[in-house]
Design a protein around this motif. Sequence first.
Motif, PDB file in Angstrom:
ATOM      1  N   LEU A  15       4.070  59.770   7.603  1.00 42.25           N
ATOM      2  CA  LEU A  15       3.475  59.952   8.922  1.00 42.25           C
ATOM      3  C   LEU A  15       4.596  60.178   9.926  1.00 42.25           C
ATOM      4  O   LEU A  15       5.583  59.450   9.921  1.00 42.25           O
ATOM      5  N   THR A  16       4.445  61.178  10.751  1.00 42.81           N
ATOM      6  CA  THR A  16       5.436  61.450  11.791  1.00 42.81           C
ATOM      7  C   THR A  16       4.747  61.431  13.150  1.00 42.81           C
ATOM      8  O   THR A  16       3.524  61.469  13.240  1.00 42.81           O
ATOM      9  N   THR A  17       5.544  61.391  14.195  1.00 46.44           N
ATOM     10  CA  THR A  17       4.972  61.410  15.539  1.00 46.44           C
ATOM     11  C   THR A  17       4.214  62.703  15.790  1.00 46.44           C
ATOM     12  O   THR A  17       3.276  62.720  16.577  1.00 46.44           O
ATOM     13  N   ASN A  18       4.571  63.768  15.111  1.00 48.92           N
ATOM     14  CA  ASN A  18       3.859  65.041  15.277  1.00 48.92           C
ATOM     15  C   ASN A  18       2.426  64.955  14.776  1.00 48.92           C
ATOM     16  O   ASN A  18       1.560  65.686  15.233  1.00 48.92           O
ATOM     17  N   ASP A  19       2.165  64.059  13.819  1.00 47.48           N
ATOM     18  CA  ASP A  19       0.818  63.938  13.277  1.00 47.48           C
ATOM     19  C   ASP A  19      -0.174  63.438  14.309  1.00 47.48           C
ATOM     20  O   ASP A  19      -1.351  63.751  14.257  1.00 47.48           O
ATOM     21  N   LEU A  20       0.307  62.610  15.238  1.00 47.31           N
ATOM     22  CA  LEU A  20      -0.583  62.037  16.240  1.00 47.31           C
ATOM     23  C   LEU A  20      -0.341  62.599  17.636  1.00 47.31           C
ATOM     24  O   LEU A  20      -1.038  62.248  18.563  1.00 47.31           O
ATOM     25  N   ILE A  67      -3.265  59.277   5.365  1.00 48.17           N
ATOM     26  CA  ILE A  67      -4.157  59.409   4.212  1.00 48.17           C
ATOM     27  C   ILE A  67      -5.232  60.425   4.583  1.00 48.17           C
ATOM     28  O   ILE A  67      -5.993  60.217   5.523  1.00 48.17           O
ATOM     29  N   THR A  68      -5.248  61.529   3.863  1.00 43.83           N
ATOM     30  CA  THR A  68      -6.279  62.547   4.047  1.00 43.83           C
ATOM     31  C   THR A  68      -7.261  62.367   2.898  1.00 43.83           C
ATOM     32  O   THR A  68      -6.867  62.405   1.733  1.00 43.83           O
ATOM     33  N   MET A  69      -8.513  62.158   3.242  1.00 42.29           N
ATOM     34  CA  MET A  69      -9.495  61.732   2.255  1.00 42.29           C
ATOM     35  C   MET A  69     -10.745  62.604   2.332  1.00 42.29           C
ATOM     36  O   MET A  69     -11.155  63.033   3.405  1.00 42.29           O
ATOM     37  N   SER A  70     -11.353  62.809   1.197  1.00 42.96           N
ATOM     38  CA  SER A  70     -12.604  63.548   1.120  1.00 42.96           C
ATOM     39  C   SER A  70     -13.684  62.846   1.937  1.00 42.96           C
ATOM     40  O   SER A  70     -13.675  61.626   2.086  1.00 42.96           O
ATOM     41  N   THR A 124      -3.769  48.879   5.102  1.00 38.55           N
ATOM     42  CA  THR A 124      -4.797  48.494   6.056  1.00 38.55           C
ATOM     43  C   THR A 124      -4.975  49.655   7.023  1.00 38.55           C
ATOM     44  O   THR A 124      -3.993  50.176   7.569  1.00 38.55           O
ATOM     45  N   VAL A 125      -6.204  50.067   7.247  1.00 38.62           N
ATOM     46  CA  VAL A 125      -6.491  51.201   8.126  1.00 38.62           C
ATOM     47  C   VAL A 125      -6.221  50.803   9.579  1.00 38.62           C
ATOM     48  O   VAL A 125      -6.722  49.786  10.058  1.00 38.62           O
ATOM     49  N   LYS A 126      -5.418  51.632  10.254  1.00 37.08           N
ATOM     50  CA  LYS A 126      -5.086  51.387  11.655  1.00 37.08           C
ATOM     51  C   LYS A 126      -5.646  52.448  12.591  1.00 37.08           C
ATOM     52  O   LYS A 126      -5.707  52.250  13.793  1.00 37.08           O
ATOM     53  N   ASN A 127      -6.031  53.584  12.036  1.00 29.08           N
ATOM     54  CA  ASN A 127      -6.608  54.654  12.850  1.00 29.08           C
ATOM     55  C   ASN A 127      -7.478  55.521  11.956  1.00 29.08           C
ATOM     56  O   ASN A 127      -7.108  55.799  10.820  1.00 29.08           O
ATOM     57  N   VAL A 128      -8.633  55.920  12.453  1.00 25.75           N
ATOM     58  CA  VAL A 128      -9.572  56.761  11.706  1.00 25.75           C
ATOM     59  C   VAL A 128      -9.884  57.977  12.563  1.00 25.75           C
ATOM     60  O   VAL A 128     -10.219  57.850  13.742  1.00 25.75           O
ATOM     61  N   ASP A 129      -9.777  59.139  11.959  1.00 25.14           N
ATOM     62  CA  ASP A 129     -10.131  60.383  12.637  1.00 25.14           C
ATOM     63  C   ASP A 129     -10.891  61.238  11.630  1.00 25.14           C
ATOM     64  O   ASP A 129     -10.710  61.107  10.423  1.00 25.14           O
ATOM     65  N   LYS A 130     -11.761  62.073  12.121  1.00 28.69           N
ATOM     66  CA  LYS A 130     -12.531  62.924  11.220  1.00 28.69           C
ATOM     67  C   LYS A 130     -12.311  64.379  11.575  1.00 28.69           C
ATOM     68  O   LYS A 130     -12.057  64.730  12.724  1.00 28.69           O
ATOM     69  N   VAL A 153     -18.921  66.083   8.700  1.00 29.47           N
ATOM     70  CA  VAL A 153     -17.590  65.611   8.311  1.00 29.47           C
ATOM     71  C   VAL A 153     -17.150  66.332   7.041  1.00 29.47           C
ATOM     72  O   VAL A 153     -17.845  66.326   6.033  1.00 29.47           O
ATOM     73  N   VAL A 154     -15.969  66.954   7.130  1.00 33.50           N
ATOM     74  CA  VAL A 154     -15.386  67.682   6.000  1.00 33.50           C
ATOM     75  C   VAL A 154     -14.266  66.850   5.367  1.00 33.50           C
ATOM     76  O   VAL A 154     -14.123  66.814   4.151  1.00 33.50           O
ATOM     77  N   LEU A 155     -13.479  66.165   6.213  1.00 37.61           N
ATOM     78  CA  LEU A 155     -12.373  65.330   5.763  1.00 37.61           C
ATOM     79  C   LEU A 155     -12.239  64.126   6.667  1.00 37.61           C
ATOM     80  O   LEU A 155     -12.608  64.186   7.847  1.00 37.61           O
ATOM     81  N   TRP A 156     -11.671  63.029   6.143  1.00 36.93           N
ATOM     82  CA  TRP A 156     -11.272  61.881   6.942  1.00 36.93           C
ATOM     83  C   TRP A 156      -9.761  61.845   6.978  1.00 36.93           C
ATOM     84  O   TRP A 156      -9.106  62.068   5.952  1.00 36.93           O
ATOM     85  N   ARG A 157      -9.194  61.547   8.144  1.00 35.56           N
ATOM     86  CA  ARG A 157      -7.749  61.352   8.289  1.00 35.56           C
ATOM     87  C   ARG A 157      -7.524  59.924   8.765  1.00 35.56           C
ATOM     88  O   ARG A 157      -8.020  59.547   9.831  1.00 35.56           O
ATOM     89  N   LEU A 158      -6.799  59.168   7.978  1.00 36.75           N
ATOM     90  CA  LEU A 158      -6.547  57.771   8.271  1.00 36.75           C
ATOM     91  C   LEU A 158      -5.061  57.525   8.447  1.00 36.75           C
ATOM     92  O   LEU A 158      -4.242  58.245   7.892  1.00 36.75           O
TER      93      LEU A 158
END
Length: 127
Positions: free
Chosen positions: A54-59, A76-79, A105-111, A118-123
């Motif tokens: 994870l980098t600062t560019n990701d968020l 984590i990119t998840m189906s 432990t999940v700290k942030n959830v984005d779809k 919903v096509v993908l989850w980004r955690l």
Amino acid sequence: MSDYAQDAIDADEALREDGQLLTLTFKQPGTYVGGALVPAPPIIKKAWGIETGLTTNDLGIGAINGTLIKSGDRKITMSALDETGAPLAPMKNEDQVLAGGVVYTVKNVDKVAPGGIVVLWRLVGRI
């Protein structure tokens, strides 16, 4: 079937090919019995995904809910579908993901949800 529903299936197939099977632990609220909180058993699901650095560019701004990204945080990119092909319920902060033998432990959830499907989850996961 809408194009976006097909996109979710296509994304799931790609993650099955190139990703790993993740174990998801959905924590459930407990109940109070005699003034003490009795935890409810979690719901366990499996889904395909990939975990990367994870980098600062990701968020964009380098923060998760006002907290800086910490060393060891993973993206984590998840189906959007579980291992049986059924739609996954959204994960919440503090739920857990087992990926590559490590529990995050999940700290942030984005779809990713074009057209509301919903096509993908980004955690963001933290050890």
